[in-house]
Design an enzyme around this catalytic site. Sequence first.
Site, PDB file in Angstrom:
ATOM      1  N   CYS A  67       0.831  -1.203   0.000  1.00 38.88           N
ATOM      2  CA  CYS A  67       0.000   0.000   0.000  1.00 38.88           C
ATOM      3  C   CYS A  67       0.870   1.260   0.000  1.00 38.88           C
ATOM      4  O   CYS A  67       1.484   1.564  -1.014  1.00 38.88           O
ATOM      5  CB  CYS A  67      -0.972  -0.062   1.179  1.00 38.88           C
ATOM      6  N   HIS A  84      -3.530  -5.608   1.347  1.00 40.48           N
ATOM      7  CA  HIS A  84      -2.792  -5.824   2.585  1.00 40.48           C
ATOM      8  C   HIS A  84      -2.738  -7.286   2.980  1.00 40.48           C
ATOM      9  O   HIS A  84      -3.629  -7.777   3.698  1.00 40.48           O
ATOM     10  CB  HIS A  84      -3.482  -5.062   3.727  1.00 40.48           C
ATOM     11  N   GLU A 129      -0.996  -8.650   5.232  1.00 38.60           N
ATOM     12  CA  GLU A 129      -0.874  -8.825   6.697  1.00 38.60           C
ATOM     13  C   GLU A 129      -2.245  -8.804   7.371  1.00 38.60           C
ATOM     14  O   GLU A 129      -2.386  -9.213   8.511  1.00 38.60           O
ATOM     15  CB  GLU A 129       0.046  -7.749   7.301  1.00 38.60           C
TER      16      GLU A 129
END
Lengths: 82, 743, 231
Positions: C86, C203, C205
Amino acid sequence: MLEAKVEITLKKTIADPQGLTVKHALEALDYGEVEQARIGKLVTIRLDTDDMPLAEKRLDEMCRKLLANPIIEDYTFEIKEI
Amino acid sequence: MIENTGAIDKDIYRALGLRDEDYRRIIRILGREPSPTELAMFSVEWSEHCGYSRSRSLLKKLPRKGRYRVLIGEDSGGIVMGDSAIVFKMESHNHPSQLEPKQGAATGVGGIIRDIFTAGARPIASLNSLRFGPLSEPYNRYLLKGVVDGIQFYGNCLGVPTVGGEVYFDESYSGNCLVNAMSIGIARKDKLARARAQGAGNSIIYVGSSTGRDGIGGCSVLASQEFGEGDEKRPSVQIGDPFTEKCLIEATLEALSRGGIVGIKDMGAAGLTCSISEMAFDGKAGIDADLDKVPRREEGMEPWEVMMSESQERMLVCVKKGREDEVMRIFHKWDLNAVRIGEVTGEKVVRIRNKGRIVAEIPPDALADAPIFKMSSKRPAGSGRIKRLNARKLPVPEDLNKVFTKLISSPTIASKEWIYRQYDHMVQAKTISLPGSDAAVLRLEGTKKGIAAATDCNGLYCYLDPYRGAQIAVSEAARNIACSGAEPAAVTDCLNFGNPDKEETYWYFENAVKGIADSCRFFGIPVVSGNVSFYNESPKGPVYPTPAIGMIGIIDDTARLCTRGFKNEDDIIILFGETKEELGASEYLKEIHGVVRGPVPEINLEREKRIRTAVLECIKKGYLNSAHDCSEGGLAVAVAESCFGDGRRILGAVIDNLKEKIRLDALLFGESQSRVIASANKIMFNQVRKIAEKEGAPVTVIGRAGGRRLSIFRGQRKVVDVPVKSLYKTWSLSIEKRLERGS
Amino acid sequence: MRFAIVVFPGSNCDRDCHYAANKVLGEKAVFVWHKAKRFPDADCVILPGGFSYGDYLRTGAIARFSPIMKHIVDFAGRGGLVIGICNGFQILLEAGLLPGAMLRNSGLRFICKYVHIKTENASTPFTASCGAGRVLEIPIAHNEGNFYIDGKGLKELEENGQIVFRYCEADGKVTKKANPNGAVSNIAGIVNKRGNVLGMMPHPERASESALGSEDGALIFKSIIDHAGKR
């Protein structure tokens, strides 16, 4: 003391949805004569120097290095004494 | 010694919001006339916004005992759970948002989050409770867009997920929107910070953005006045800088973990005045500060301007003598201003210096001791009449499909997806229930536990019956929390009312507070923090009394999380509770019949508790696949919302076992309280029934999930029958369509 | 192996990346301050999401001049693995470590939601565990995800197999409807010519555990871990 006004705009080939939205909003307010609107940035910089040629050279570097992204933006500037 | 100044003109102190008797009291306290700076300091500290003159005594009645140990700090509150402290609070920023919605909402978010991390807690979530006038008005569309933009602009940049909240639309809020921002933070319980200055010789350090003329007098001029026709008192609105605040969060938490900080406080309303006076008062000490040291953004500021400025993103820190450099280095590392502006003294005096002269010298006790006003309340004329509803005058509509579709697209009921898609609700990787459920749920890493959060308040209920409406707000929040699988644990409130000097308005306030107190006490849920916002009025009159409730709950095992949507074809649909013939005060009555009156649905706290306990126990044992409480729009809307879930999988439903023999529209859309729509595998129903019986909670299988339509029967007759996907489309696109329609 | 997670003023997802790499996947992970004098030993550098420098002027424009970036350019030059997520992707673009630039979402609004992305190139160290053509469900959350590159640049990306992820429907079809932000050719992630620097808008994560909604993001971390293990 010098003051520079830098105008940063999206390259003509890049779509500007913000500008388009503004154009539509103006049309909705009955300003049908608006053909196009493009949104840019104005950066006003005070320079503690009186050396105009050097200021122009360095300001140009500032624009290329940081203030504008050459892939998507164009810039122009003018400097005057204040 | 402060130079003696002359008498101050009546018009000046009155313009600052002080009464004649306040001014006389100031002279008695000081033994002389106040200087202009001192006058400004008293005017803000004694204003309603900071001093709570009109509400303090009533708020003392709110209960503070519950299952978990309660923490009451200077600027926030919370509970202790194991080794952790959960700190949370809700605050309003109504008037600034009405003027400049983006920055008003943004600075509202910033302000409440500062109260959380200055307590030493890392902010882990935000919620917002919003109210606007109808979207048919262009200015209200502008407000909604601006407020949402402000919340996303500030919250997303901070990396604090905005995970929930509520939005209501009603004519009552036209001219005065309500923007209540709530924030939750976590800390180790032994690492919490206090907002007090202590220890003579310790330093007072100013941290954060430089001081400008932002919002000067915003406190006493803005928040303590209504909006007049001319809007002449259009003061400057503060501009938020979330990047600076993000750096402040990291620097503050880092500095607090290193030690050396005695106390820390956000400079919120009334900036330096508030932080210096209150830190001194709460620390039972004195402070000597030099305004020449304060970083300024503008030139030529008068000392009173510096003291009253509400520039954002600033804090005051009391640091142990000798550790100043160590602490300031941390803030400088994050490119933040950190400057020693004064010290703690043993004398109980707040002394402010400017350009070598003393401009203010006040005992902190005096500043903190805002007058308590004796308020009078009077039941409004017609308040009884408006609770009467002659239902016979209202025919049951023929085409209920049409009514249902119209109701589900009404902005208060329609999906808020247009809003929450703009909020980063996933950052920090704690969010385990995505928007589109009854409560937001955050996991606590390293444990099996989770925190559930919800906000609730129906302003119309509170207008028609403030005591009952407030009880319902608390009950509904608890019900929402329970539907996610959590045990309600603690409350924060944001009490939005009109001008309290009007007896009728005060009557609403008094009764709402009593409603909150009684229901929280009954449920054993403490009120740990909160905020009062008065003067929410426009030329049309006051807004509906809106005591917004922000509640948190604890989930013991997040594997037992429960969400709103139906999960499987053929799961049975269960109704906990019973539907009575209660059309009064409903969204249906307002949207479809244009009638705004009626008795507010009954709430029986004992019954509510039993039903909620039954639902929660069933969820904890894994018997239920979904749970959703019934609120605006009644049973039919609750079933539809369960069909929709979070939008990723939509299931139809057949409701064919509604037993109550009441008017059809009351059955479908009435807002009887204490009801939950749940779903389960049919083999689970026996277990569910056993628990419900044990708790004395009525429970009925009313239908089953599945298929492509939502059909509701009364006996053999199909009274509602719509394709569920197109109903979903109507519901989910309603707000976006209204905003784009523009003119 | 060791992940080094860079922290700029304004980074938000650094701790989330640490949690995924260390707690979920069990690898060593350290934070590196953007002004750190020494660069740690690491197998993979993560530039996490967030709003470095508030996204002021242009997203990533100021971060790209941070002292740490010199080290990262060197590290990438030596073949080290770098993943920009990002805001990290935006910084890599501004720094010239990846070609192209990022514009504001065509819908002009911040978007936070789960999307589907198709693994267009499974031969990179970041996608070997994904499998060619595999559709991953990973969330996005951004205001500037509208990836732009001119016609010539796009052709080069395609010819060199540098397009790693494209926004797609659940069944893998790359359509306009599946494109959340107007990115050219539905591009959600690209890699440099050498294949050791990846930038992606979604994302991973946030999608490394089923509790959060998807475990597909873990495949990207696993690919990196396996690749580092082989060396």
